[in-house]
Design an enzyme around this catalytic site. Sequence first.
Site, PDB file in Angstrom:
ATOM      1  N   TYR A  36      31.919  -8.777 -40.598  1.00 49.67           N
ATOM      2  CA  TYR A  36      30.521  -8.769 -40.870  1.00 49.67           C
ATOM      3  C   TYR A  36      29.657  -8.591 -39.397  1.00 49.67           C
ATOM      4  O   TYR A  36      29.538  -9.708 -38.751  1.00 49.67           O
ATOM      5  CB  TYR A  36      30.180 -10.191 -41.530  1.00 49.67           C
ATOM      6  CG  TYR A  36      28.816 -10.143 -41.927  1.00 49.67           C
ATOM      7  CD1 TYR A  36      27.967  -9.285 -42.198  1.00 49.67           C
ATOM      8  CD2 TYR A  36      28.216 -11.578 -41.788  1.00 49.67           C
ATOM      9  CE1 TYR A  36      26.695  -9.352 -42.587  1.00 49.67           C
ATOM     10  CE2 TYR A  36      26.861 -11.571 -42.079  1.00 49.67           C
ATOM     11  CZ  TYR A  36      25.958 -10.684 -42.456  1.00 49.67           C
ATOM     12  OH  TYR A  36      24.619 -10.752 -42.786  1.00 49.67           O
ATOM     13  N   ASP A  79      30.636  -5.140 -43.827  1.00 55.90           N
ATOM     14  CA  ASP A  79      29.120  -4.737 -43.816  1.00 55.90           C
ATOM     15  C   ASP A  79      28.916  -4.700 -42.230  1.00 55.90           C
ATOM     16  O   ASP A  79      28.900  -5.474 -41.455  1.00 55.90           O
ATOM     17  CB  ASP A  79      28.210  -5.707 -44.328  1.00 55.90           C
ATOM     18  CG  ASP A  79      26.788  -5.843 -44.056  1.00 55.90           C
ATOM     19  OD1 ASP A  79      26.274  -4.688 -43.458  1.00 55.90           O
ATOM     20  OD2 ASP A  79      25.912  -6.749 -44.429  1.00 55.90           O
TER      21      ASP A  79
END
Length: 251
Positions: free
Chosen positions: A105, A144
């Site tokens: 992330y 992400d």
Amino acid sequence: MKFISWNVNGLRAAVKHGFLDRFNQFDTDFIGIQETKLQAGQIDLDLPGYYQYWNYAERKGYSGTAIFTKHQPNAVTYGIGVPELDTEGRVITLEYDHFYFVTCYTPNSGGELKRLDYRQTWEDAFLAYINRLDANKPVIFCGDLNVAHENIDLKNWRSNHHSAGFTDEERAKFNTLLSNGYTDTFRHFYPDQTEIYSWWSYRAQARANNSGWRIDYFITSNRLVDRLINARILTTVMGSDHCPVELDIRL
């Protein structure tokens, strides 16, 4: 093997909105989760047949990652080995005989790009970490990554040129990543595909209007390219402001 990656924008909230039903429908070998937003002991997931690995941020209700897998790893690593960058629970690595699987992330540069310098430091350290893994065996990493690489990776690229996630600096770091021997698997299969995104703001009916960004990825070492079967963005799956992305690969 089937891999899924999904930024759930708060796992407890996602569970209330049907996460477990969707997880069971995926029937995936691996799922990398980003932005769990919880601490140890705040959730108890019953996932029969899956090993669970969690990395929590020191700050409560912030960031965090997890991996659920049917395949017990040889070893598990949390973080990238840089103490000042490992307080936000952003990376988990599972090691297997013939590959590594990493969920990531990437930090958001934030409003007014207040964290852009931190983000740039992170990018360099994360690439160095991935390169160390890749020197040993191929890497599959997902997550992400908080960057839309090309103009076709977001709806309104002209007006967002200097927005977090589409700055020249962030895109240049993504170019550097790929030039180090890695493949953006979705673009490998669909180099010119437009109007397909993985994140939509909750504002202004962005998802209904498909005004989104492609910021969720599966990246692999180049030497795995001949093993790739398909890469998909599961735009119809609800439950977060992100949708899951999928990789199918022969391993």
